[in-house]
Scaffold this motif. Structure first.
Motif, PDB file in Angstrom:
ATOM      1  N   LYS A  87       0.826  -1.209   0.000  1.00 28.30           N
ATOM      2  CA  LYS A  87       0.000   0.000   0.000  1.00 28.30           C
ATOM      3  C   LYS A  87       0.860   1.259   0.000  1.00 28.30           C
ATOM      4  CE  LYS A  87      -4.337  -1.702   1.902  1.00 28.30           C
ATOM      5  NZ  LYS A  87      -5.368  -1.551   2.949  1.00 28.30           N
ATOM      6  N   LYS A  88       2.005   1.222   0.684  1.00 29.25           N
ATOM      7  CA  LYS A  88       2.828   2.428   0.713  1.00 29.25           C
ATOM      8  C   LYS A  88       3.412   2.708  -0.676  1.00 29.25           C
ATOM      9  CE  LYS A  88       7.207   0.365   2.327  1.00 29.25           C
ATOM     10  NZ  LYS A  88       8.215   0.402   3.422  1.00 29.25           N
ATOM     11  N   HIS A  89       3.712   1.639  -1.445  1.00 32.08           N
ATOM     12  CA  HIS A  89       4.180   1.845  -2.813  1.00 32.08           C
ATOM     13  C   HIS A  89       3.036   2.343  -3.700  1.00 32.08           C
ATOM     14  CE1 HIS A  89       7.675  -0.585  -1.533  1.00 32.08           C
ATOM     15  NE2 HIS A  89       8.302   0.090  -2.480  1.00 32.08           N
ATOM     16  N   PHE A  90       1.833   1.837  -3.438  1.00 28.61           N
ATOM     17  CA  PHE A  90       0.681   2.306  -4.206  1.00 28.61           C
ATOM     18  C   PHE A  90       0.419   3.784  -3.934  1.00 28.61           C
ATOM     19  CE2 PHE A  90      -3.949   3.147  -4.287  1.00 28.61           C
ATOM     20  CZ  PHE A  90      -4.144   3.036  -5.656  1.00 28.61           C
ATOM     21  N   HIS A  91       0.523   4.192  -2.673  1.00 32.75           N
ATOM     22  CA  HIS A  91       0.326   5.601  -2.334  1.00 32.75           C
ATOM     23  C   HIS A  91       1.377   6.472  -3.008  1.00 32.75           C
ATOM     24  CE1 HIS A  91      -1.851   4.215   1.577  1.00 32.75           C
ATOM     25  NE2 HIS A  91      -2.648   4.219   0.531  1.00 32.75           N
ATOM     26  N   LEU A  92       2.618   5.975  -3.050  1.00 28.67           N
ATOM     27  CA  LEU A  92       3.687   6.727  -3.690  1.00 28.67           C
ATOM     28  C   LEU A  92       3.470   6.794  -5.199  1.00 28.67           C
ATOM     29  CD1 LEU A  92       6.144   8.296  -2.891  1.00 28.67           C
ATOM     30  CD2 LEU A  92       7.489   6.193  -2.956  1.00 28.67           C
ATOM     31  N   MET A  93       2.998   5.697  -5.789  1.00 27.88           N
ATOM     32  CA  MET A  93       2.685   5.706  -7.214  1.00 27.88           C
ATOM     33  C   MET A  93       1.555   6.685  -7.513  1.00 27.88           C
ATOM     34  SD  MET A  93       3.020   1.613  -7.946  1.00 27.88           S
ATOM     35  CE  MET A  93       2.463   1.639  -9.647  1.00 27.88           C
ATOM     36  N   SER A  94       0.618   6.815  -6.577  1.00 27.04           N
ATOM     37  CA  SER A  94      -0.464   7.776  -6.748  1.00 27.04           C
ATOM     38  C   SER A  94       0.078   9.201  -6.769  1.00 27.04           C
ATOM     39  CB  SER A  94      -1.491   7.624  -5.622  1.00 27.04           C
ATOM     40  OG  SER A  94      -2.087   6.342  -5.642  1.00 27.04           O
ATOM     41  N   VAL A  95       1.088   9.471  -5.931  1.00 29.44           N
ATOM     42  CA  VAL A  95       1.726  10.782  -5.929  1.00 29.44           C
ATOM     43  C   VAL A  95       2.403  11.034  -7.274  1.00 29.44           C
ATOM     44  CG1 VAL A  95       3.577  12.177  -4.902  1.00 29.44           C
ATOM     45  CG2 VAL A  95       2.033  10.871  -3.435  1.00 29.44           C
ATOM     46  N   VAL A  96       3.077  10.008  -7.810  1.00 31.56           N
ATOM     47  CA  VAL A  96       3.737  10.135  -9.116  1.00 31.56           C
ATOM     48  C   VAL A  96       2.711  10.466 -10.199  1.00 31.56           C
ATOM     49  CG1 VAL A  96       4.962   8.868 -10.928  1.00 31.56           C
ATOM     50  CG2 VAL A  96       5.682   8.625  -8.538  1.00 31.56           C
ATOM     51  N   ILE A  97       1.604   9.723 -10.206  1.00 30.53           N
ATOM     52  CA  ILE A  97       0.566   9.951 -11.215  1.00 30.53           C
ATOM     53  C   ILE A  97      -0.032  11.346 -11.067  1.00 30.53           C
ATOM     54  CG2 ILE A  97      -1.739   9.248 -11.964  1.00 30.53           C
ATOM     55  CD1 ILE A  97      -0.914   6.350 -11.357  1.00 30.53           C
ATOM     56  N   MET A  98      -0.303  11.770  -9.833  1.00 30.61           N
ATOM     57  CA  MET A  98      -0.873  13.086  -9.623  1.00 30.61           C
ATOM     58  C   MET A  98       0.108  14.179 -10.027  1.00 30.61           C
ATOM     59  SD  MET A  98      -3.973  13.455  -8.883  1.00 30.61           S
ATOM     60  CE  MET A  98      -3.658  15.209  -8.753  1.00 30.61           C
ATOM     61  N   SER A  99       1.389  13.965  -9.789  1.00 30.36           N
ATOM     62  CA  SER A  99       2.395  14.937 -10.214  1.00 30.36           C
ATOM     63  C   SER A  99       2.420  15.035 -11.733  1.00 30.36           C
ATOM     64  CB  SER A  99       3.772  14.533  -9.678  1.00 30.36           C
ATOM     65  OG  SER A  99       4.761  15.472 -10.046  1.00 30.36           O
ATOM     66  N   PHE A 100       2.297  13.899 -12.387  1.00 34.88           N
ATOM     67  CA  PHE A 100       2.246  13.859 -13.852  1.00 34.88           C
ATOM     68  C   PHE A 100       1.021  14.612 -14.358  1.00 34.88           C
ATOM     69  CE2 PHE A 100       0.779  11.685 -17.753  1.00 34.88           C
ATOM     70  CZ  PHE A 100       1.869  11.903 -18.578  1.00 34.88           C
ATOM     71  N   LEU A 101      -0.140  14.350 -13.753  1.00 35.33           N
ATOM     72  CA  LEU A 101      -1.377  15.006 -14.177  1.00 35.33           C
ATOM     73  C   LEU A 101      -1.313  16.511 -13.923  1.00 35.33           C
ATOM     74  CD1 LEU A 101      -4.154  12.525 -12.945  1.00 35.33           C
ATOM     75  CD2 LEU A 101      -3.164  12.722 -15.227  1.00 35.33           C
ATOM     76  N   ALA A 102      -0.781  16.899 -12.770  1.00 39.18           N
ATOM     77  CA  ALA A 102      -0.702  18.321 -12.442  1.00 39.18           C
ATOM     78  C   ALA A 102       0.197  19.065 -13.420  1.00 39.18           C
ATOM     79  CB  ALA A 102      -0.188  18.508 -11.013  1.00 39.18           C
ATOM     80  N   SER A 103       1.225  18.378 -13.905  1.00 39.23           N
ATOM     81  CA  SER A 103       2.160  19.041 -14.822  1.00 39.23           C
ATOM     82  C   SER A 103       1.552  19.282 -16.197  1.00 39.23           C
ATOM     83  CB  SER A 103       3.440  18.215 -14.956  1.00 39.23           C
ATOM     84  OG  SER A 103       3.197  17.002 -15.640  1.00 39.23           O
ATOM     85  N   ILE A 104       0.558  18.467 -16.579  1.00 37.97           N
ATOM     86  CA  ILE A 104      -0.057  18.662 -17.894  1.00 37.97           C
ATOM     87  C   ILE A 104      -1.374  19.428 -17.794  1.00 37.97           C
ATOM     88  CG2 ILE A 104       1.009  16.548 -18.760  1.00 37.97           C
ATOM     89  CD1 ILE A 104      -1.698  15.195 -18.660  1.00 37.97           C
ATOM     90  N   ASP A 105      -1.959  19.499 -16.593  1.00 39.63           N
ATOM     91  CA  ASP A 105      -3.249  20.159 -16.414  1.00 39.63           C
ATOM     92  C   ASP A 105      -3.025  21.580 -15.900  1.00 39.63           C
ATOM     93  OD1 ASP A 105      -5.961  20.642 -16.236  1.00 39.63           O
ATOM     94  OD2 ASP A 105      -6.192  19.644 -14.309  1.00 39.63           O
TER      95      ASP A 105
END
Length: 248
Positions: A87-105
């Motif tokens: 779960k901690k890796h999943f939470h970190l992956m969620s941060v990565v995805i959100m950072s990716f989305l924030a950079s394009i949005d």
């Protein structure tokens, strides 16, 4: 509602279940916009806890966050995606995805640039690292940081800080899910599986290029979720508010 309408609506809906996206070249796209067919498809979607995104050139099916018969728990997600270890890796992956989305949005220029050039895994690693190091500095003066957003900031920061940076010899280490680049690769594969990005140069310097489907999800779906906007603000404003003066 006649039998032909039900037949067409079922064909559209189950094609969406399988393909996730139907574009304007499909016969199902044309059938969907017949008023009775559309109404029936929307009813099927609502009853099963899914949601239809309509745009001029395609329709998409997404699962609602709660109350869906297709919603998955962490165990099922882990079984489907081997890169999600804990779960901690999943939470970190969620941060990565959100950072990716924030950079394009951000603005139209950012959308055009990322659609043309993409974002390399190494650029994303630097972006996430700057963000998390900023969070780390905030935690030192504000230990409750993240509580309001229901994010375990301390665990996210600690996990990331002690992961191998993985700056050299990507070809050998790319499969290692315990490195930063390996974690980013896993996060991007989640988006790729959903048909939302294209990954180029996998064996050299990989980069993720967002597809139009992702921009449409952001515009027609994610912007309606307070949780998305909260996360996006966390990714963009906190960094600016707490960052050091670049002239120093």
């Amino acid at each position: 509602m006649n039998a032909e309408t039900i037949k067409q609506a079922s064909a559209v809906y189950f094609t969406l279940l399988k393909e996730k996206v139907i574009d304007e070249s499909s016969e199902h796209f044309q059938a969907y916009f017949h008023p009775e067919v559309r109404q029936t498809v929307l009813l099927l979607a609502d009853e099963s806890g899914t949601y239809i995104i309509e745009s001029p050139k395609r329709i998409q099916l997404v699962v609602q966050p709660t109350g869906s018969v297709f919603a998955t728990n962490f165990t099922h997600l882990k079984e489907k995606h081997r890169q999600v270890e804990t779960k901690k890796h999943f939470h970190l992956m969620s941060v990565v995805i959100m950072s990716f989305l924030a950079s394009i949005d951000r603005n139209q220029a950012a959308k055009i640039r990322t659609k043309r050039e993409g974002i390399s895994y190494y650029a994303l690693e630097r972006q996430v690292n700057d963000l998390i190091m900023n969070w780390d500095s905030i935690l030192k003066t504000k230990p409750s940081f993240g509580d309001e957003e229901r994010i375990d900031m301390k665990e996210v920061v600690t996990t990331w800080k002690y992961m191998e940076v993985d700056t050299d010899d990507y070809g050998v280490k790319k499969g290692n899910r315990r490195t930063r680049i390996g974690l980013i690769a896993g996060a991007m594969r989640l988006l790729e599986t959903e048909g939302l990005i294209v990954i180029l140069d996998r064996d050299d310097i990989p980069k993720a290029i967002p597809k139009q489907e992702l921009f449409e999800r952001i515009e027609y779906l994610y912007h309606d979720y307070d949780r998305y906007e909260l996360f996006k603000q966390l990714m963009t404003t906190e960094e600016g508010e707490h960052a050091e003066n670049p002239q120093n």
